[in-house]
Write an enzyme that holds these catalytic residues in place. Structure first.
Site, short mmCIF file in Angstrom:
data_model
loop_
_atom_site.label_atom_id
_atom_site.label_comp_id
_atom_site.label_asym_id
_atom_site.label_seq_id
_atom_site.Cartn_x
_atom_site.Cartn_y
_atom_site.Cartn_z
CB SER A 42 58.56 53.09 -8.67
OG SER A 42 57.44 53.37 -9.50
CE1 TYR B 30 60.01 58.47 -8.54
CE2 TYR B 30 58.84 57.30 -10.27
CZ TYR B 30 59.06 57.54 -8.93
OH TYR B 30 58.36 56.85 -7.98
P1 NAD Z 1 54.67 62.14 -1.10
O1 NAD Z 1 55.21 63.38 -1.74
O2 NAD Z 1 53.24 62.05 -0.73
O3 NAD Z 1 55.54 61.80 0.19
C1 NAD Z 1 56.95 61.88 0.17
C2 NAD Z 1 57.41 62.29 1.56
O4 NAD Z 1 58.84 62.33 1.52
C3 NAD Z 1 56.93 63.69 1.96
O5 NAD Z 1 56.41 63.65 3.28
C4 NAD Z 1 58.18 64.54 1.86
O6 NAD Z 1 58.20 65.62 2.80
C5 NAD Z 1 59.27 63.53 2.14
N1 NAD Z 1 60.58 63.91 1.57
C6 NAD Z 1 60.84 64.43 0.36
N2 NAD Z 1 62.15 64.67 0.23
C7 NAD Z 1 62.74 64.28 1.39
C8 NAD Z 1 64.07 64.29 1.87
N3 NAD Z 1 65.08 64.78 1.13
N4 NAD Z 1 64.31 63.81 3.10
C9 NAD Z 1 63.30 63.35 3.88
N5 NAD Z 1 62.02 63.34 3.50
C10 NAD Z 1 61.74 63.80 2.25
O7 NAD Z 1 55.08 60.96 -2.11
P2 NAD Z 1 54.58 59.44 -2.22
O8 NAD Z 1 53.78 59.34 -3.45
O9 NAD Z 1 54.03 58.96 -0.94
O10 NAD Z 1 55.99 58.74 -2.50
C11 NAD Z 1 56.71 58.03 -1.52
C12 NAD Z 1 57.64 57.04 -2.21
O11 NAD Z 1 56.85 56.16 -3.00
C13 NAD Z 1 58.64 57.70 -3.14
O12 NAD Z 1 59.88 57.02 -3.01
C14 NAD Z 1 58.05 57.45 -4.51
O13 NAD Z 1 59.03 57.39 -5.51
C15 NAD Z 1 57.38 56.11 -4.31
N6 NAD Z 1 56.30 55.80 -5.26
C16 NAD Z 1 55.13 56.52 -5.27
C17 NAD Z 1 54.10 56.15 -6.14
C18 NAD Z 1 52.76 56.84 -6.15
O14 NAD Z 1 51.87 56.46 -6.93
N7 NAD Z 1 52.51 57.83 -5.30
C19 NAD Z 1 54.29 55.07 -7.02
C20 NAD Z 1 55.48 54.37 -6.99
C21 NAD Z 1 56.48 54.73 -6.10
#
Ligand code: NAD
Length: 260
Positions: free
Chosen positions: A137, A151
């Protein structure tokens, strides 16, 4: 578009959000994709819609991670790509944050990435080829946000892990890189409502939030054979969000202008 035909990719947390964007782009490049997610029902839905395969996985469960890679290797004849994307982002202020909350987020985001990468490497090293892409991120390494101190620490930690891991496998044909999304319009963010989303978009120089496929495109590039001379690097995919010195550096939207 890069050709990933005949390659097998495992995407953790690929059932929704950014992970789904990565799955879609890998599929469009021809890869066989295994979605490994805690939520099997959602993983199966996404797998059906994208022509992928679904498996239930908790990235904090080392034995389950070990067994998953063994099964994927056996079923598909190798694992060339790992997208370590599963992550959680519960909010907690420093005033109230507990040791359990701190340890819980580190367990999933940092230890989960470590375990997943460590368990896939034997397959990649044996084949003399592999691509690891970690979803990190901008939070932590570049920016901060109240409520996300734990985080941000996990996302910066992932990048520290990635750089040393990249050096350890540099002579094995394996690269380890990261993608660092800005604010991406996932279901969770959309649920915050239109006004909140519009306000967030105004803070991005290109005047729109990221789409999961924007992150998928960068991950797909790093997962390609052609990116073999890039390792230990992070591609920031944020529409220029971390560039402005101050909010005034973002040009105001022109009449009726939508994000680029
Ligand atoms: P999301 O909640 O939409 O998706 C996350 C997925 O991970 C879900 O399907 C969930 O079931 C799965 N998950 C959670 N814990 C788990 C575990 N212990 N084992 C296996 N699967 C697991 O979230 P997102 O926003 O798509 O985030 C995905 C990644 O992107 C994360 O690493 C997050 O930190 C990163 N991120 C997101 C954003 C954003 O704006 N959404 C920004 C920067 C970074």
């Amino acid at each position: 578009m890069f050709d990933l035909t005949d390659q097998t990719a495992v995407v953790t947390g690929g059932a929704s959000g950014i992970g789904r964007g990565i799955v879609e782009m890998l599929r469009e490049a021809g890869a066989t994709v295994v979605i490994a997610d805690l939520d099997l029902e959602a993983a199966e839905r996404t797998a059906k819609e994208t022509g992928s395969h679904a498996r239930r996985l908790d990235v904090t469960d080392r034995k389950a991670v070990h067994d998953l890679f063994a099964e994927v290797d056996e079923t598909f004849g190798g694992i060339q790509i790992l997208c370590s994307n599963a992550g959680i982002f519960p909010q907690a202020s420093l005033e109230t944050m507990t040791d359990e909350q701190w340890n819980g987020i580190f367990d999933v985001n940092v230890r989960g990435a470590f375990v997943t990468v460590q368990e896939v490497l034997p397959y990649m090293r044996a084949a003399g080829y592999g691509r690891v892409v970690i979803t990190t991120s901008i939070t932590g390494s570049h920016t901060g946000y109240p409520g996300w101190a734990h985080y941000g620490a996990t996302k910066a930690a992932q990048q520290g892990f990635m750089r040393s891991a990249a050096l350890e496998v540099a002579r094995d044909g394996v690269t380890v890189n990261g993608v660092a999304p800005g604010n991406v319009a996932t279901e969770g963010l959309k649920a915050q409502g239109e006004e909140y989303n519009a306000q967030m978009a105004r803070a991005v120089p290109v005047l729109r939030l990221g789409d999961p496929r924007d992150i998928g495109a960068a991950a797909c590039f790093l997962a390609s054979r052609e990116a073999g001379y890039i390792t230990g690097q992070v591609i920031v995919v944020d529409g220029g969000q971390i560039l402005p010195e101050s909010p005034e550096a973002i040009l105001p939207a022109r009449e009726g202008e939508q994000g680029a």
